[in-house]
Scaffold this motif. Structure first.
Motif, PDB file in Angstrom:
ATOM      1  N   ARG A 167      -2.244   6.077  -2.399  1.00 61.78           N
ATOM      2  CA  ARG A 167      -1.173   5.293  -3.155  1.00 61.78           C
ATOM      3  C   ARG A 167      -2.662   4.216  -3.997  1.00 61.78           C
ATOM      4  N   THR A 169      -8.839   4.035   3.107  1.00 61.90           N
ATOM      5  CA  THR A 169      -7.285   4.354   3.546  1.00 61.90           C
ATOM      6  C   THR A 169      -6.510   4.555   4.926  1.00 61.90           C
ATOM      7  N   GLY A 170      -6.665   2.870   5.523  1.00 65.72           N
ATOM      8  CA  GLY A 170      -5.328   2.446   6.733  1.00 65.72           C
ATOM      9  C   GLY A 170      -4.307   2.715   5.869  1.00 65.72           C
ATOM     10  N   ASP A 171      -3.548   2.455   7.264  1.00 70.88           N
ATOM     11  CA  ASP A 171      -2.399   2.021   7.480  1.00 70.88           C
ATOM     12  C   ASP A 171      -1.803   1.042   6.139  1.00 70.88           C
ATOM     13  N   LYS A 172      -2.568   0.528   5.264  1.00 74.63           N
ATOM     14  CA  LYS A 172      -2.170  -0.918   4.785  1.00 74.63           C
ATOM     15  C   LYS A 172      -3.083  -0.259   3.780  1.00 74.63           C
ATOM     16  N   THR A 203      -4.369  10.516   1.840  1.00 72.28           N
ATOM     17  CA  THR A 203      -4.465   8.592   2.572  1.00 72.28           C
ATOM     18  C   THR A 203      -4.231   8.164   1.383  1.00 72.28           C
ATOM     19  N   ASP A 204      -5.289   8.413   0.012  1.00 75.97           N
ATOM     20  CA  ASP A 204      -5.583   7.592  -1.232  1.00 75.97           C
ATOM     21  C   ASP A 204      -4.314   7.687  -1.770  1.00 75.97           C
ATOM     22  N   TYR A 235       2.789  -4.734  -1.271  1.00 75.23           N
ATOM     23  CA  TYR A 235       2.230  -3.750  -0.961  1.00 75.23           C
ATOM     24  C   TYR A 235       1.869  -2.345  -1.379  1.00 75.23           C
ATOM     25  N   TRP A 266       6.025   1.033   7.844  1.00 71.79           N
ATOM     26  CA  TRP A 266       4.880  -0.559   7.870  1.00 71.79           C
ATOM     27  C   TRP A 266       4.915  -0.968   9.314  1.00 71.79           C
TER      28      TRP A 266
END
Lengths: 293, 555
Positions: free
Chosen positions: B439, A22-25, B436-437, B473, B454
């Motif tokens: 992705r 859940t972080g930035d990356k 947030t998840d 990414y 980024w």
């Protein structure tokens, strides 16, 4: 308790997504696999259900927090005492102030005292704690510099003033309103008229004859308020940086930190169960007609 | 790279752009704070004013969620750098990788092997020396699948690092070896010219093996257990409340002037700490954009404002594998790019906390190319939409722009962009709030576009081109063979100047020709800092406060 456990377990596993990525990356796939293996997130659901329950029942072990690097038990051991201290202080404030204001309103029924107190009560019930505490911080801390803008140093420090007042506001208002209507009702009873007819002084009538009877419904409200206060408040704790357990009711849901979420939910259920039991016992103390069989 | 990484020969446009970047970011700063912000300190006053007796610095910090283990935390090195040193330190002002615990390093290109030569006077707080074996043990520990660290990508450059982390190789196969107490040998999986630079990062810091083996991975960083080797000692940790660091008087390097750094822990330090600053409880606080107008209008606060650049770009990311999106058409992407008024977004919504970006790689990264921008404005945007077959927006099928509502200013920025597209191009685009998840799902599910930011992990164009698109990414699934070939060749180019040029050309192809992603703005942050705080710097990388050289002036 088993019902609560099953419900929480079911809801946790019905929500999509995983707790870690859940972080930035995004994480590389092997990292996710390692995490899932470490926290047994890949076991079949029934196995997770049974293993986790067995851990709680046999070892009182709620498992490791996914996010904090400690066990869920430790999260509760660290932060629950803070919420309990703050909550008990706020409850005492609320109960004393609430009963006082409520009785005063009832005795001075339909005077300016009554109207002012009840205006205050409506204000207290309808003002959310996060608005009230923000105003308190701005006025008392930022403008007047009387107390710090946040933090926690135990019961006997000025840092407790703002969060205690903010927490006490709503229950004070609720208790005041219940006390008022209940006292008003009791004051119209025949036995009060008899007492007055006997020439007993008014404050004795109020203290000895009406208040104990009037408090029975108030105790019910107070019990709920107590359970609510000692489990902490997300807003008050997060805004004033009080290291209590209340924040974890919300952050664990956001973080999907399931072991801590399970632990705090079961804890909350247990506290409500205990306070309800205590309230029932208090009925018997306050009202001799209720007998424990 | 041989011993030490030479300063990259920046092309002229890079140098100019960098100056413009800092200049814009500092426009609002008062003059004395401007000097501080540039990292110069206030030299004149520094001579005139002696340090105060109480050398305590009071800062705010985000409550650490993962107990802050350098091997496991992906967040910020701010606290780690107080307690540990790297083999190297990357100086973001000079772009030089400076020796720290390693005094020098050699590289053998034929075997892809680095040999680091270590100082012999670095000591743990117990008095024991920090040796090459400590580094070897820590790197393998951080890579171990049992630790399940989320933060292994940097260590993955070491030969067999990823294999060990995936359970496909043993710890002994990881190609890092202590040849003796002061010599560390490490072999790369692939050519990694920036490796000495990334050994400045926290997953590479040596950790106290004895403590970790005694008390375990979760408890070793408690102050009563921890052993450190940096300029400060971790003195006290009231959980979820405050952390206190004390000067390490036995530190091998330059002794800090500060005696104590007290961190107050917040759930959201960036948004909450301003009240503490105004009540004189903190020496530094971030100014969130909604508060910026009030702070700048306040006579006292506005004089204490400082601005710092961030090595970060915010952009719109596109699914290049989705066959059903209108965004497949390069002319549509170019029209969308040109129809955005970036100045307005930065000025009005971000309150100057950022710089409009028309190219992809931030100005502090070598090899960035401002010439990659596609020239034009609203008129050209409409022409591109005509060319795409939607004259005046007619027949445009629309698409969905995803955004994470909890991300800073995401709601405001995406709404503004959608309105700009409506005004300039007369097209309707829907906003799609996502968790947030999300992705994780878009690894397989098709989507149109989403808003994201980024930040550089290290100051090398590899972290932008190769990590983002070759490593996918962003889940952009961008597989243009020309571009991928360009960045693969650029990455392994040994001559730094040629390497930067090649990356610059790839950036031009990526944006000006292909518009594979739509850049919006580079990051920037605004803070208020008490006038008595000297020499405090905020790093562009990971936006951390570097207080190791700071001191408190008399006040």
């Amino acid at each position: 308790m088993l019902v609560v456990y099953t419900l929480v377990f079911g809801m946790i596993h019905a929500t999509p997504g995983n707790p870690w990525d859940t972080g930035d990356k995004p994480f590389p796939p092997q990292v996710l696999q390692n995490l899932e293996a470490k926290y047994h997130a890949n076991d079949p659901l029934w196995k997770q259900y049974v293993d986790y329950l067995a851990g709680i029942v046999t070892r009182f072990d709620f498992g490791p927090s996914f996010k904090r690097g400690v066990s869920a038990n430790e999260v509760i051991a660290r932060f629950l005492p803070v919420s309990v201290q703050l909550g008990l202080l706020a409850f005492t404030l609320a109960f004393v102030a609430g009963v006082l204001l409520g009785s005063l309103s009832a005795v001075r029924h339909n005077t300016w005292v009554d109207r002012l107190a009840m205006f205050g009560a409506v204000f207290g019930i309808s003002t959310p704690s996060y608005v009230f505490i923000t105003v308190l911080i701005l006025v008392l801390a930022v403008q007047l510099h009387w107390v710090p803008t946040g933090g926690w140093s135990g019961l006997f420090d000025s840092k407790i003033i703002i969060p205690a007042i903010a927490l006490a506001l709503a229950p004070t208002a609720a208790i005041a309103r219940y006390t008022r209507s209940s006292v008003l009702e009791v004051l119209r009873m025949d036995y009060i008229r008899t007492a007055r007819a006997k020439g007993i002084r008014e404050w004795v009538v109020l203290n000895r004859h009406s208040l104990p009877n009037a408090l029975i419904p108030v105790v019910t409200v107070a019990g709920v308020a107590l359970a609510d206060l000692i489990t902490g408040s997300f807003f008050v704790e997060a805004i004033y940086q009080v290291p209590g357990i209340g924040r974890y009711f919300v952050t664990t849901v956001q973080d999907k930190d399931y072991p801590v979420l399970m632990a705090v939910t079961l804890l909350y259920a247990a506290i409500i169960w205990v306070t309800n039991f205590v309230v029932d016992v208090l009925y018997a103390v306050l009202d001799p007609r209720v007998r424990l069989t | 790279m041989d011993s030490g990484s030479p300063r990259p020969k920046a092309p002229l446009d890079f140098a100019l752009n960098r100056r413009r970047f800092i200049g814009t970011g500092l426009k609002l700063a008062a003059v004395p704070t401007l000097a501080q912000a540039l990292g110069l300190g206030s030299i004149g006053r520094a001579f005139a004013q002696a340090p105060a007796n109480d050398q305590t610095l009071r800062l705010a910090f985000l409550n650490p969620t993962v107990a802050f283990d350098t091997g496991r935390e992906g967040g910020t090195p701010e606290l780690h750098l107080l307690m540990f040193d790297g083999l190297t330190f990357y100086n973001w002002d000079t772009h030089v990788t400076e020796p720290v615990i390693a005094t020098s390093w050699d590289y053998d290109p034929s075997t892809l092997t680095y040999v680091y030569h270590l100082r012999d006077d670095v000591k743990w707080t117990t008095g024991a020396p920090v040796t090459a074996a400590d580094f070897e043990w820590t790197w393998k520990r951080n890579l171990s699948p049992e630790l399940a660290s989320p933060n292994v990508s940097f260590l993955g450059y070491i030969k067999n690092g990823v294999a060990y982390n995936s359970g496909k190789a043993a710890a002994a196969d990881v190609a890092v070896t202590a040849l003796d107490d002061w010599t560390l040998q490490v072999t790369m999986e692939d050519p990694t010219p920036f490796f000495p630079m990334i050994t400045s990062l926290w997953p590479f810091f040596a950790l106290p093996r004895a403590v970790i083996e005694r008390v375990g991975d979760d408890k070793w960083m408690e102050p009563e257990n921890i052993q450190t080797a940096g300029p400060f000692i971790f003195e006290r940790w009231d959980h979820d409340q405050q952390m206190v660091f004390r000067r390490n008087d036995n530190y091998w390097g330059k002794r800090p002037t500060l005696e104590r750094i007290v961190y107050r822990l917040y759930e959201n330090a960036g948004k909450q700490s301003l009240a503490g600053y105004e009540a004189d409880e903190l020496d530094l606080a971030a100014v969130p954009p909604p508060e910026a107008d009030r702070v700048l209008a306040d006579a006292r606060l506005s004089a204490e404002v400082v601005h710092w650049a961030e090595s970060r770009n915010w952009q719109l990311r596109i699914d290049h594998r989705n066959p059903n999106t209108v965004l497949k058409n390069v002319n549509v992407r170019k029209a969308l790019y040109l129809a955005i008024d970036r100045d307005l977004i930065v000025r009005q919504l971000l309150k100057g906390q950022g710089v409009p970006s028309l190219n992809f790689v931030p100005p502090d990264i070598p090899g960035n190319n401002p010439g990659a921008a596609l020239p034009g404005g609203a008129t050209e945007a409409r022409a591109f939409l005509d060319a795409a077959g939607y004259p005046g927006g007619k027949g445009f099928p629309g698409f969905k722009l995803g955004f994470v509502p909890t991300q800073a200013e995401a709601i405001l920025v995406t709404q503004a962009i959608v309105n700009m597209w409506k005004d300039v191009l007369n097209i309707n685009v829907d906003l799609l709030p996502v968790p947030t998840d999300w992705r994780t799902r878009i690894r397989t599910e098709p989507y149109d576009m989403y808003y994201g930011g980024w930040g550089s992990d290290y100051l090398d164009p590899n972290d932008w081109h190769n990590v983002i698109f070759e490593g996918d990414y962003w889940q952009s699934h961008y597989s243009d063979p020309t571009y991928l070939d360009m960045i693969k060749k650029a990455n392994v180019e040994p001559d730094p100047a040629v390497r930067n040029q090649k990356f610059g050309a790839a950036e031009s192809y990526l944006i000006k020709d292909q518009m594979a992603t739509i850049p919006l703005f580079f990051g920037g942050t605004t803070w208020v800092q008490k006038p008595w705080v000297r020499n405090l710097r905020i790093a562009p990388l990971n936006t951390y406060v570097d207080s190791r050289d700071a001191w408190i002036g008399q006040h």
